[in-house]
Design an enzyme around this catalytic site. Structure first.
Site, short mmCIF file in Angstrom:
data_model
loop_
_atom_site.label_atom_id
_atom_site.label_comp_id
_atom_site.label_asym_id
_atom_site.label_seq_id
_atom_site.Cartn_x
_atom_site.Cartn_y
_atom_site.Cartn_z
CD GLU A 1 1.64 -17.02 -37.15
OE1 GLU A 1 2.62 -17.74 -37.44
OE2 GLU A 1 1.63 -15.79 -37.35
CG HIS B 1 4.01 -19.73 -41.42
ND1 HIS B 1 4.87 -19.28 -42.38
CD2 HIS B 1 3.49 -18.62 -40.85
CE1 HIS B 1 4.88 -17.95 -42.39
NE2 HIS B 1 4.05 -17.52 -41.46
CB CYS C 1 4.63 -12.89 -43.00
SG CYS C 1 5.34 -14.48 -42.56
NI NI Z 1 3.87 -15.45 -41.09
#
Ligand code: NI
Length: 175
Positions: free
Chosen positions: A144, A147, A101
């Site tokens: 994703e 997040h 990440c």
């Molecule tokens: Ni990430």
């Protein structure tokens, strides 16, 4: 267009629940997408979420349309802008694989993800996206979209023997 700095793990802004986008095809939204694309490209990322550049909105981008130097073995995922996403696992089957990440630089960890998912959402013009995917594509989307709910992949690591520095775990990927 500009390359933004990417927040790193420990920054409380990465732990927020992001707000849904309410207006599509606006100058503000197009500028955000451009900034995300520029920032992802500059970092050779497989994906990037708006909270990673400090923007509290449900916007992620992923895919490259070409092999990614940070994940040279990974299948190509089409470049996608995904807004207000909803993920539905198609079954309970999970698999563990390595993730990294841009907000957790220098590290990789093995984490479980659903193998097969359907995801829906919108692009920046407000057009519906509805895909059923598996494997690496499904993993990238789950990473994703995490997040957007304040989750980073290390929170999913089950075996900390499989979490470490990229240069140690994968010397062939080291710059
Ligand atoms: Ni990430």
């Amino acid at each position: 267009m500009s390359v933004k700095s990417i927040l790193k793990m420990g920054d409380p802004r990465l732990l927020r629940i992001a707000q849904p986008v309410t207006a599509f095809d606006t100058d503000e939204l197009h500028l955000l997408i451009t900034d995300l694309l520029d920032t992802m490209r500059a970092a050779d990322g497989a994906g990037l979420a708006a909270p990673q550049i400090g923007i509290d909105l449900q916007v992620v981008i992923f895919g490259t349309n070409a092999p990614n130097p940070r994940y040279p073995q990974a299948p190509v995922v089409p470049r996608t802008v995904l807004i207000n996403p909803v993920i539905t696992p198609l079954d309970a089957v999970e698999e563990e694989d390595w993730e990294g990440c841009l907000s957790v630089p220098g590290l990789r960890g093995k984490v479980p993800r659903f193998c097969r998912i359907r995801y829906t959402g919108f692009d920046q013009f407000g057009d519906m996206i509805d895909r059923t995917v598996e494997g690496f594509h499904a993993r990238v989307v789950q990473h994703e979209c995490d997040h957007l709910i304040g989750k980073l992949y290390p929170m999913h690591v089950r075996d900390f023997a499989q979490f470490g520095f990229t240069e140690v775990l994968f010397p062939q990927l080291a710059p």
